[in-house]
Design a protein around this motif. Structure first.
Motif, PDB file in Angstrom:
ATOM      1  N   ARG A  16       7.665 -16.453  11.639  1.00  0.00           N
ATOM      2  CA  ARG A  16       6.810 -15.296  11.349  1.00  0.00           C
ATOM      3  C   ARG A  16       7.639 -14.123  10.836  1.00  0.00           C
ATOM      4  NH1 ARG A  16       4.033 -17.050  16.043  1.00  0.00           N
ATOM      5  NH2 ARG A  16       5.199 -15.581  17.355  1.00  0.00           N
ATOM      6  N   GLY A  20       7.217 -12.583   7.213  1.00  0.00           N
ATOM      7  CA  GLY A  20       6.931 -11.155   7.094  1.00  0.00           C
ATOM      8  C   GLY A  20       7.927 -10.451   6.190  1.00  0.00           C
ATOM      9  N   SER A  23       7.104 -11.336   2.605  1.00  0.00           N
ATOM     10  CA  SER A  23       5.928 -10.599   2.134  1.00  0.00           C
ATOM     11  C   SER A  23       6.287  -9.159   1.802  1.00  0.00           C
ATOM     12  CB  SER A  23       4.822 -10.629   3.191  1.00  0.00           C
ATOM     13  OG  SER A  23       4.361 -11.942   3.404  1.00  0.00           O
ATOM     14  N   ARG A  24       7.091  -8.542   2.648  1.00  0.00           N
ATOM     15  CA  ARG A  24       7.499  -7.156   2.423  1.00  0.00           C
ATOM     16  C   ARG A  24       8.316  -7.035   1.140  1.00  0.00           C
ATOM     17  NH1 ARG A  24      10.965  -2.867   3.564  1.00  0.00           N
ATOM     18  NH2 ARG A  24       9.922  -1.103   4.587  1.00  0.00           N
ATOM     19  N   GLY A  57      -4.826  -6.763   4.446  1.00  0.00           N
ATOM     20  CA  GLY A  57      -4.283  -6.729   5.796  1.00  0.00           C
ATOM     21  C   GLY A  57      -2.768  -6.874   5.798  1.00  0.00           C
ATOM     22  N   ALA A  58      -2.253  -7.743   4.919  1.00  0.00           N
ATOM     23  CA  ALA A  58      -0.802  -7.924   4.831  1.00  0.00           C
ATOM     24  C   ALA A  58      -0.135  -6.649   4.335  1.00  0.00           C
ATOM     25  CB  ALA A  58      -0.479  -9.085   3.891  1.00  0.00           C
ATOM     26  N   TYR A  60      -1.210  -3.512   4.706  1.00  0.00           N
ATOM     27  CA  TYR A  60      -1.213  -2.479   5.738  1.00  0.00           C
ATOM     28  C   TYR A  60      -0.472  -2.895   7.010  1.00  0.00           C
ATOM     29  CZ  TYR A  60      -4.465  -0.005   2.748  1.00  0.00           C
ATOM     30  OH  TYR A  60      -5.038   0.646   1.683  1.00  0.00           O
ATOM     31  N   HIS A  61      -0.114  -4.161   7.087  1.00  0.00           N
ATOM     32  CA  HIS A  61       0.755  -4.595   8.182  1.00  0.00           C
ATOM     33  C   HIS A  61       2.169  -4.049   7.986  1.00  0.00           C
ATOM     34  CE1 HIS A  61       2.674  -7.109  11.203  1.00  0.00           C
ATOM     35  NE2 HIS A  61       3.517  -7.529  10.287  1.00  0.00           N
ATOM     36  N   HIS A  62       2.605  -3.987   6.726  1.00  0.00           N
ATOM     37  CA  HIS A  62       3.975  -3.557   6.421  1.00  0.00           C
ATOM     38  C   HIS A  62       4.076  -2.069   6.091  1.00  0.00           C
ATOM     39  CE1 HIS A  62       5.559  -7.628   6.450  1.00  0.00           C
ATOM     40  NE2 HIS A  62       4.543  -8.013   5.690  1.00  0.00           N
ATOM     41  N   ARG A  64       1.919   1.850   5.856  1.00  0.00           N
ATOM     42  CA  ARG A  64       0.747   2.626   6.289  1.00  0.00           C
ATOM     43  C   ARG A  64      -0.243   2.824   5.154  1.00  0.00           C
ATOM     44  NH1 ARG A  64       4.977   5.518   8.443  1.00  0.00           N
ATOM     45  NH2 ARG A  64       4.804   7.064   6.768  1.00  0.00           N
TER      46      ARG A  64
END
Length: 209
Positions: A16, A20, A23-24, A57-58, A60-62, A64
């Protein structure tokens, strides 16, 4: 028996984290391309999602919001420019030569269309003057301040005076980069030489010979 680990043997938590991080990285790279090409205001969140194939969602996960993502892009561009400064000053023994070589490396790099759009056009307006100055201070300005302090050491100036001198030179460097962007070489062949001469005059007025 093979000693190679299968994908399933990698702990789920590590997978994960790796996914992550990927993705970032994809978000920053895609955002950078769009910000450099279209500018911050013209780049929508939807365009970022389409470019990366990631969900809202991805995103705003990384980050703001879009501004937070823009900060990450600025950090990435700044890091590349700092590396260019390091490459230009490597092997320069004299602090004055280091200053000029580093300044020219910065000017040449940041006056290119992409970095210019992010750092010189959008950066101050999107982040605000204070946040932009803090960002600059974490990157190229640290190198500039160190070499200016070394040049001025024999003068015995107060730390505040040294900082003022470094800030003055830094302002001139950034403004010359903006000036060069408005005077492309194909239209103004002597623009870079004029910028170099102007920078030397600025440094001569602020720093001792």
């Amino acid at each position: 028996m093979s000693t190679r680990k299968s994908i399933s043997s990698v702990p789920a938590g590590n997978r994960r984290l790796e996914q992550g991080a990927q993705s970032r990285t994809r978000l920053i790279a895609a955002a950078r391309a769009l910000f450099e090409q279209d500018g911050y205001a013209a780049t929508s969140t939807e365009a970022l999602l389409v470019a990366t194939g990631l969900t809202r969602g991805a995103l705003y996960h990384h980050f703001r919001d879009k501004k937070d993502l823009f900060v990450a892009v600025c950090e990435a561009v700044h890091a590349e420019l700092s590396a260019a400064i390091d490459g230009a000053t490597d092997g320069q023994a004299d602090p004055a030569d280091q200053l000029m070589a580093g300044a020219l490396a910065w000017i040449d790099a940041v006056s290119q269309p992409g970095p210019r759009q992010v750092l010189l056009i959008d950066g101050p307006s999107v982040l605000g003057a204070q946040a932009w100055a803090e960002l600059d201070g974490r990157h190229g300005y640290q190198q500039l301040h160190a070499v200016v302090a070394e040049i001025l050491a024999p003068a015995g100036l107060l730390a505040l005076e040294v900082d003022a001198c470094a800030s003055g030179v830094n302002g001139a460097i950034n403004e010359l980069a903006r000036w060069l962007a408005r005077h492309p070489a194909d239209v103004h062949p002597g623009a870079r030489d004029a910028a170099i001469a102007a920078l030397r005059r600025v440094c001569a007025s602020v720093l001792p010979p």
